[in-house]
Structure formats: C-alpha cells, structure tokens
Design a protein around this motif. Sequence first.
Motif, PDB file in Angstrom:
ATOM      1  N   PHE A  24      -3.856 -71.475 -23.323  1.00  0.00           N
ATOM      2  CA  PHE A  24      -3.094 -72.676 -22.992  1.00  0.00           C
ATOM      3  C   PHE A  24      -2.959 -72.946 -21.501  1.00  0.00           C
ATOM      4  O   PHE A  24      -3.144 -74.058 -21.047  1.00  0.00           O
ATOM      5  N   GLY A  25      -2.658 -71.960 -20.681  1.00  0.00           N
ATOM      6  CA  GLY A  25      -2.285 -72.168 -19.279  1.00  0.00           C
ATOM      7  C   GLY A  25      -3.318 -72.829 -18.389  1.00  0.00           C
ATOM      8  O   GLY A  25      -3.247 -74.017 -18.098  1.00  0.00           O
ATOM      9  N   PRO A  26      -4.324 -72.082 -17.901  1.00  0.00           N
ATOM     10  CA  PRO A  26      -5.251 -72.636 -16.919  1.00  0.00           C
ATOM     11  C   PRO A  26      -6.122 -73.764 -17.467  1.00  0.00           C
ATOM     12  O   PRO A  26      -6.488 -74.687 -16.742  1.00  0.00           O
ATOM     13  N   VAL A  27      -6.452 -73.710 -18.759  1.00  0.00           N
ATOM     14  CA  VAL A  27      -7.322 -74.733 -19.331  1.00  0.00           C
ATOM     15  C   VAL A  27      -6.629 -76.085 -19.338  1.00  0.00           C
ATOM     16  O   VAL A  27      -7.231 -77.107 -19.031  1.00  0.00           O
ATOM     17  N   ALA A  80      -6.742 -79.932 -27.930  1.00  0.00           N
ATOM     18  CA  ALA A  80      -6.451 -78.838 -28.858  1.00  0.00           C
ATOM     19  C   ALA A  80      -7.587 -77.827 -28.901  1.00  0.00           C
ATOM     20  O   ALA A  80      -7.349 -76.613 -28.868  1.00  0.00           O
ATOM     21  N   VAL A  81      -8.823 -78.307 -28.951  1.00  0.00           N
ATOM     22  CA  VAL A  81      -9.977 -77.400 -28.990  1.00  0.00           C
ATOM     23  C   VAL A  81     -10.032 -76.562 -27.715  1.00  0.00           C
ATOM     24  O   VAL A  81     -10.257 -75.349 -27.763  1.00  0.00           O
ATOM     25  N   LEU A  82      -9.817 -77.186 -26.571  1.00  0.00           N
ATOM     26  CA  LEU A  82      -9.843 -76.445 -25.309  1.00  0.00           C
ATOM     27  C   LEU A  82      -8.714 -75.434 -25.223  1.00  0.00           C
ATOM     28  O   LEU A  82      -8.919 -74.290 -24.817  1.00  0.00           O
ATOM     29  N   CYS A  83      -7.521 -75.842 -25.580  1.00  0.00           N
ATOM     30  CA  CYS A  83      -6.373 -74.937 -25.466  1.00  0.00           C
ATOM     31  C   CYS A  83      -6.447 -73.783 -26.448  1.00  0.00           C
ATOM     32  O   CYS A  83      -6.079 -72.662 -26.116  1.00  0.00           O
ATOM     33  N   VAL A  84      -6.938 -74.025 -27.655  1.00  0.00           N
ATOM     34  CA  VAL A  84      -7.067 -72.955 -28.636  1.00  0.00           C
ATOM     35  C   VAL A  84      -8.202 -72.012 -28.250  1.00  0.00           C
ATOM     36  O   VAL A  84      -8.077 -70.798 -28.332  1.00  0.00           O
ATOM     37  N   GLY A  85      -9.300 -72.575 -27.788  1.00  0.00           N
ATOM     38  CA  GLY A  85     -10.464 -71.762 -27.459  1.00  0.00           C
ATOM     39  C   GLY A  85     -10.323 -70.963 -26.185  1.00  0.00           C
ATOM     40  O   GLY A  85     -10.812 -69.847 -26.083  1.00  0.00           O
TER      41      GLY A  85
END
Length: 144
Positions: free
Chosen positions: A70-73, A62-67
């Motif tokens: 959504f796509g490449p991360v 969630a932290v990665l996708c929000v920061g």
Amino acid sequence: LSAAHRMACLSLATFVFWLLVLQNAGVVLLMRYTRATRGESDYVPQVVVLTIEVAKLAVCAAVLCVGEGFGPVCTGFLRQSAQSAVPALLYLLQNNIIFFALSRIDAPTFQVLYQSKIALTALLSVLMLGRRLSARQWLPPLLP
C-alpha cells in the motif's frame, strides 16, 4: 524459447486479438443500439463515460496496491496519475464525442471512420514528423 512456449504465446496472442475484435465491435453496436432506442433506457452519456473512467482508476489502484503493497506504490500512483491527467482528460472528451457520434450516424459508418484514425496517424507521422515507414508497417493501418 522452446517451440511449445512460442506456440502457447502465439495462441494466447491470437485469442486476445479476437477477444479485442469482438469487444470493439460489440461495444460500438451496443452503444449504438442503446442510443437509438428511446424510452426506459435513456441515460446521460457523460455519466456513463465518467463512471467507466472512475471504475478503471479504482481497479488500477487496487491492483497496484494489492500487488506491490500500500505505502510507496500509492504515492507513486498518485504522482503518475497527475502526469497522465491531460491525456486522460482528452480520452474522456473523445469517449463523450463517440457517444455523440453514435447517436447521429449508423454503426458501420462510425466503425469505418473510427478505425481510419490509425491510417491517418501513420500518414501524418510521415508527413509532419518526417518518419519513414516500410511496406510492412503500412500494411496493418490500410487493412479494413
């Protein structure tokens, strides 16, 4: 860096250090207490460990996708998660062994044995890997 900035970083580092000391001591004492008391609080340690690991995975994703978006991360996160699978499974096994050990020995003995892994790792890195450690590097693993 300015002196004020260095002092702020040092005080933050000191705060985080003591927070980690309290967290590590508290976790061991709480785990030992819940394993020692029988009755309504009986639980399966493997379920607890698995739930903790799944929760950490969800929070990281969630932290990665929000920061980062959504796509490449998320595809990078899945690839990196696959690379970390073996260490993660070993960590899962270690946490299950911790629950087992805490139900068999008292908390102070466990804490001493658990923290001795740092000194043992330093010793084995010298003996097996041929690394050289200075006196300054030997001091922290040998402190109680």
